[in-house]
Design a protein around this motif. Sequence first.
Motif, short mmCIF file in Angstrom:
data_model
loop_
_atom_site.label_atom_id
_atom_site.label_comp_id
_atom_site.label_asym_id
_atom_site.label_seq_id
_atom_site.Cartn_x
_atom_site.Cartn_y
_atom_site.Cartn_z
N GLY A 5 10.47 20.41 -7.95
CA GLY A 5 10.59 19.07 -8.64
C GLY A 5 11.34 18.32 -7.87
O GLY A 5 11.44 17.13 -8.11
N LEU A 6 12.30 18.99 -7.18
CA LEU A 6 13.42 17.93 -6.23
C LEU A 6 12.37 17.25 -5.17
O LEU A 6 11.43 17.88 -4.66
CB LEU A 6 14.33 18.92 -5.46
CG LEU A 6 15.42 18.32 -4.81
CD1 LEU A 6 16.26 17.45 -5.81
CD2 LEU A 6 16.20 19.23 -4.12
N HIS A 12 4.89 17.38 -1.76
CA HIS A 12 5.27 15.63 -1.52
C HIS A 12 6.43 15.57 -0.33
O HIS A 12 6.98 16.73 -0.09
CB HIS A 12 6.27 15.13 -2.71
CG HIS A 12 5.28 15.46 -4.18
ND1 HIS A 12 4.35 14.29 -4.46
CD2 HIS A 12 5.51 16.08 -5.03
CE1 HIS A 12 3.83 14.70 -5.44
NE2 HIS A 12 4.53 15.90 -6.03
N PHE A 13 5.87 14.82 0.58
CA PHE A 13 6.71 14.37 1.91
C PHE A 13 7.64 13.34 1.76
O PHE A 13 7.15 12.45 1.15
CB PHE A 13 5.74 14.36 3.10
CG PHE A 13 4.74 15.46 3.05
CD1 PHE A 13 5.08 16.53 3.90
CD2 PHE A 13 3.45 15.56 2.65
CE1 PHE A 13 4.13 17.62 3.93
CE2 PHE A 13 2.67 16.58 2.67
CZ PHE A 13 3.06 17.66 3.35
N GLY A 14 8.70 13.67 2.59
CA GLY A 14 9.79 12.70 2.46
C GLY A 14 9.43 11.19 3.24
O GLY A 14 9.87 10.15 2.93
N GLU A 15 8.35 11.50 4.04
CA GLU A 15 7.73 10.32 4.69
C GLU A 15 6.76 9.60 3.75
O GLU A 15 5.83 10.14 3.23
CB GLU A 15 7.04 10.77 6.01
CG GLU A 15 7.95 11.31 7.00
CD GLU A 15 6.86 12.00 8.00
OE1 GLU A 15 5.70 11.86 8.24
OE2 GLU A 15 7.64 12.73 8.95
N ASP A 24 11.26 17.04 1.88
CA ASP A 24 9.90 17.14 1.21
C ASP A 24 10.31 17.93 -0.11
O ASP A 24 11.28 18.24 -0.42
CB ASP A 24 9.08 18.00 2.05
CG ASP A 24 9.03 17.42 3.29
OD1 ASP A 24 8.79 16.31 3.33
OD2 ASP A 24 8.98 18.45 4.45
N GLY A 25 9.36 17.81 -1.21
CA GLY A 25 9.38 18.63 -2.30
C GLY A 25 8.18 19.10 -2.73
O GLY A 25 7.12 19.09 -2.12
N PHE A 26 8.20 19.83 -3.78
CA PHE A 26 7.18 20.86 -4.18
C PHE A 26 7.10 20.86 -5.88
O PHE A 26 8.24 20.86 -6.38
CB PHE A 26 7.19 22.12 -3.65
CG PHE A 26 8.02 23.16 -4.21
CD1 PHE A 26 7.93 23.90 -5.25
CD2 PHE A 26 9.09 23.11 -3.32
CE1 PHE A 26 8.76 24.76 -5.50
CE2 PHE A 26 10.24 24.01 -3.77
CZ PHE A 26 9.95 24.93 -4.99
N GLU A 27 6.02 21.09 -6.49
CA GLU A 27 6.04 21.22 -7.88
C GLU A 27 4.91 21.95 -8.19
O GLU A 27 3.87 21.88 -7.64
CB GLU A 27 6.00 19.97 -8.69
CG GLU A 27 4.93 18.96 -8.38
CD GLU A 27 5.00 17.70 -9.14
OE1 GLU A 27 5.86 17.61 -10.14
OE2 GLU A 27 4.86 16.68 -8.63
#
Length: 100
Positions: A61-62, A33-36, A20-23
């Motif tokens: 951002g990753l 944002h989710f990896g799925e 998962d990621g965040f920004e």
Amino acid sequence: MAFTVRFSGQAQSQDFGDDDGFEFLEGGVLAIHFGEEETRAQFHPPTKWEQVTADPDHLAGLNTPYVDEEDDDDDFDEDDEEFEDEDDEYEDDHDETDGD
């Protein structure tokens, strides 16, 4: 745990995984944002979240949809003239006729 978010009004932080990621977006909006691929991103206004805590190697951002675009651009060569027809050697597959 890659990162946690403490949402307003909740005693416990919510954990998010390595995929998962965040920004942080304009105006303090937190995007998660989710990896799925089938899970849509979540967007939280600044009044709905209080704190984000991330592992040292899990930066903002990753794992967002925009990160991998740079990797794809490395393979693209703007000087590649493969699609240009400098010698006018391009032959049309259709013969031009006037219909007679």
